[in-house]
Design a protein around this motif. Structure first.
Motif, PDB file in Angstrom:
ATOM      1  N   TRP A 197      -7.152  -4.697  27.500  1.00 63.83           N
ATOM      2  CA  TRP A 197      -7.391  -4.999  28.910  1.00 63.83           C
ATOM      3  C   TRP A 197      -8.671  -4.304  29.392  1.00 63.83           C
ATOM      4  CZ3 TRP A 197      -7.662  -2.114  33.436  1.00 63.83           C
ATOM      5  CH2 TRP A 197      -7.712  -2.875  34.610  1.00 63.83           C
ATOM      6  N   LEU A 198      -8.843  -3.033  29.038  1.00 64.63           N
ATOM      7  CA  LEU A 198     -10.070  -2.331  29.417  1.00 64.63           C
ATOM      8  C   LEU A 198     -11.296  -3.067  28.881  1.00 64.63           C
ATOM      9  CD1 LEU A 198      -9.041   1.389  28.771  1.00 64.63           C
ATOM     10  CD2 LEU A 198      -9.498   0.336  31.019  1.00 64.63           C
ATOM     11  N   SER A 199     -11.243  -3.481  27.633  1.00 68.77           N
ATOM     12  CA  SER A 199     -12.356  -4.191  27.016  1.00 68.77           C
ATOM     13  C   SER A 199     -12.650  -5.509  27.730  1.00 68.77           C
ATOM     14  CB  SER A 199     -12.050  -4.446  25.531  1.00 68.77           C
ATOM     15  OG  SER A 199     -13.070  -5.202  24.927  1.00 68.77           O
TER      16      SER A 199
ATOM     17  N   LEU B  46     -14.581  -2.166  30.805  1.00 70.88           N
ATOM     18  CA  LEU B  46     -14.350  -0.757  31.127  1.00 70.88           C
ATOM     19  C   LEU B  46     -14.171   0.133  29.897  1.00 70.88           C
ATOM     20  CD1 LEU B  46     -11.879  -1.217  34.124  1.00 70.88           C
ATOM     21  CD2 LEU B  46     -14.285  -0.510  34.225  1.00 70.88           C
ATOM     22  N   SER B  47     -14.239  -0.428  28.712  1.00 70.67           N
ATOM     23  CA  SER B  47     -13.943   0.369  27.518  1.00 70.67           C
ATOM     24  C   SER B  47     -14.977   1.467  27.262  1.00 70.67           C
ATOM     25  CB  SER B  47     -13.784  -0.528  26.288  1.00 70.67           C
ATOM     26  OG  SER B  47     -14.929  -1.309  26.096  1.00 70.67           O
ATOM     27  N   GLU B  48     -16.173   1.321  27.805  1.00 74.38           N
ATOM     28  CA  GLU B  48     -17.182   2.380  27.649  1.00 74.38           C
ATOM     29  C   GLU B  48     -16.942   3.534  28.621  1.00 74.38           C
ATOM     30  OE1 GLU B  48     -19.785   2.433  25.378  1.00 74.38           O
ATOM     31  OE2 GLU B  48     -18.831   0.652  24.517  1.00 74.38           O
ATOM     32  N   ARG B  49     -16.280   3.235  29.739  1.00 74.78           N
ATOM     33  CA  ARG B  49     -16.071   4.244  30.786  1.00 74.78           C
ATOM     34  C   ARG B  49     -14.677   4.855  30.758  1.00 74.78           C
ATOM     35  NH1 ARG B  49     -17.609   1.354  36.262  1.00 74.78           N
ATOM     36  NH2 ARG B  49     -17.321   3.442  37.095  1.00 74.78           N
ATOM     37  N   CYS B  50     -13.717   4.146  30.159  1.00 69.02           N
ATOM     38  CA  CYS B  50     -12.321   4.575  30.215  1.00 69.02           C
ATOM     39  C   CYS B  50     -11.728   4.602  28.810  1.00 69.02           C
ATOM     40  CB  CYS B  50     -11.507   3.605  31.065  1.00 69.02           C
ATOM     41  SG  CYS B  50     -12.140   3.383  32.736  1.00 69.02           S
TER      42      CYS B  50
ATOM     43  N   PRO C  56     -14.365 -11.681  28.150  1.00 69.58           N
ATOM     44  CA  PRO C  56     -13.045 -11.219  27.725  1.00 69.58           C
ATOM     45  C   PRO C  56     -12.998 -10.840  26.243  1.00 69.58           C
ATOM     46  CG  PRO C  56     -12.887 -13.317  28.884  1.00 69.58           C
ATOM     47  CD  PRO C  56     -14.332 -13.033  28.669  1.00 69.58           C
ATOM     48  N   ASP C  57     -12.200  -9.857  25.957  1.00 65.32           N
ATOM     49  CA  ASP C  57     -11.965  -9.435  24.578  1.00 65.32           C
ATOM     50  C   ASP C  57     -11.262 -10.584  23.853  1.00 65.32           C
ATOM     51  OD1 ASP C  57     -10.475  -8.265  22.300  1.00 65.32           O
ATOM     52  OD2 ASP C  57     -11.235  -6.360  23.095  1.00 65.32           O
ATOM     53  N   PRO C  58     -11.724 -10.982  22.666  1.00 62.67           N
ATOM     54  CA  PRO C  58     -11.088 -12.100  21.952  1.00 62.67           C
ATOM     55  C   PRO C  58      -9.626 -11.835  21.592  1.00 62.67           C
ATOM     56  CG  PRO C  58     -12.823 -11.096  20.610  1.00 62.67           C
ATOM     57  CD  PRO C  58     -12.862 -10.442  21.951  1.00 62.67           C
ATOM     58  N   ARG C  59      -9.203 -10.580  21.620  1.00 63.20           N
ATOM     59  CA  ARG C  59      -7.796 -10.250  21.345  1.00 63.20           C
ATOM     60  C   ARG C  59      -6.904 -10.434  22.569  1.00 63.20           C
ATOM     61  NH1 ARG C  59      -8.548  -4.253  19.727  1.00 63.20           N
ATOM     62  NH2 ARG C  59      -9.935  -4.494  21.512  1.00 63.20           N
ATOM     63  N   ASP C  60      -7.510 -10.704  23.715  1.00 60.67           N
ATOM     64  CA  ASP C  60      -6.776 -10.834  24.977  1.00 60.67           C
ATOM     65  C   ASP C  60      -6.216 -12.254  25.074  1.00 60.67           C
ATOM     66  OD1 ASP C  60      -5.794 -10.697  27.558  1.00 60.67           O
ATOM     67  OD2 ASP C  60      -7.552  -9.636  28.332  1.00 60.67           O
ATOM     68  N   HIS C  61      -4.906 -12.375  24.974  1.00 62.31           N
ATOM     69  CA  HIS C  61      -4.266 -13.693  24.955  1.00 62.31           C
ATOM     70  C   HIS C  61      -3.538 -14.021  26.250  1.00 62.31           C
ATOM     71  CE1 HIS C  61      -5.371 -14.138  20.811  1.00 62.31           C
ATOM     72  NE2 HIS C  61      -4.820 -12.974  20.532  1.00 62.31           N
ATOM     73  N   ARG C  62      -3.893 -13.348  27.322  1.00 64.00           N
ATOM     74  CA  ARG C  62      -3.254 -13.652  28.600  1.00 64.00           C
ATOM     75  C   ARG C  62      -3.679 -15.043  29.060  1.00 64.00           C
ATOM     76  NH1 ARG C  62      -5.294 -10.001  32.516  1.00 64.00           N
ATOM     77  NH2 ARG C  62      -7.061  -9.694  31.148  1.00 64.00           N
ATOM     78  N   PRO C  63      -2.823 -15.731  29.804  1.00 64.67           N
ATOM     79  CA  PRO C  63      -3.142 -17.099  30.206  1.00 64.67           C
ATOM     80  C   PRO C  63      -4.220 -17.221  31.284  1.00 64.67           C
ATOM     81  CG  PRO C  63      -0.977 -16.473  31.036  1.00 64.67           C
ATOM     82  CD  PRO C  63      -1.450 -15.357  30.156  1.00 64.67           C
ATOM     83  N   LEU C  64      -4.472 -16.170  32.055  1.00 65.19           N
ATOM     84  CA  LEU C  64      -5.495 -16.218  33.095  1.00 65.19           C
ATOM     85  C   LEU C  64      -6.277 -14.915  33.059  1.00 65.19           C
ATOM     86  CD1 LEU C  64      -6.758 -17.751  35.478  1.00 65.19           C
ATOM     87  CD2 LEU C  64      -5.082 -16.646  36.969  1.00 65.19           C
TER      88      LEU C  64
END
Length: 184
Positions: free
Chosen positions: A42-44, A48-52, A2-10
């Motif tokens: 979210w892509l990261s 998917l950040s390399e493809r999208c 997961p991207d370290p900036r992603d703060h979602r709970p799950l």
């Protein structure tokens, strides 16, 4: 990872459910797809950040996919199958791509092609949801805690998982039951 900036709970559920989990409980409901930067995170987190590319067109397309998958997940939970509106919503997303089979050095290779770049991530998420349904609609679940709206794929052997995370929602439910018992 997961991207370290992603703060979602799950984080870390299969792609389709991870997309649904871009919304989580709060007042108002938290939404991790409010802008292009958040979409890029979210892509990261999903590799998917390399493809999208995170842009406005992609953000609109992924929101459409999230709505279609949400309706389909609700049908799967409540009816065990998809109703016509849920199928139509998924098909509208899937119409933007296809799997192209080619001969590779080791045999058959499948490559996903989207009609426009912004539809690749939404197509992958919708396709992933169909794959999950193929493994059992009853395993696509929403957390049983009344205040939680997160989704997960129940990969447990007996198919009885109830909580998105036992350490959070499961413990909250246990504590609430204990409190009622202690007071009663």
């Amino acid at each position: 990872m997961p991207d370290p900036r992603d703060h979602r709970p799950l984080i870390g559920e299969p792609l389709a459910l991870d997309l649904l989990n871009t919304r989580w409980a709060g007042t108002p409901v938290n939404d991790a797809l409010t802008g292009v930067e958040q979409y890029g995170i979210w892509l990261s987190s999903n590799g998917l950040s390399e493809r999208c590319t995170a842009d406005e067109a992609g953000l609109e397309a992924i929101r459409q996919a999230r709505e279609a998958i949400e309706l389909a997940a609700q049908d799967a939970r409540e009816q065990g199958e998809l109703g016509a509106p849920a199928r139509d919503g998924l098909d509208a997303v899937l119409a933007h791509g296809r799997i192209r089979r080619t001969a590779g050095p080791g045999g058959a290779e499948d490559r996903v092609e989207a009609d426009r770049p912004e539809w690749l991530a939404p197509w992958l998420a919708a396709d992933d949801f169909l794959t999950l349904l193929g493994q059992g609609a009853h395993r696509v679940k929403q957390c049983a805690h009344e205040a939680c709206i997160l989704h997960f794929f129940d990969a447990s052997q007996n198919g009885r998982r109830r909580w998105c995370r036992m350490a959070v929602c499961g413990n909250r439910a246990k504590a609430a039951r204990h409190y009622v018992k202690a007071r009663g």
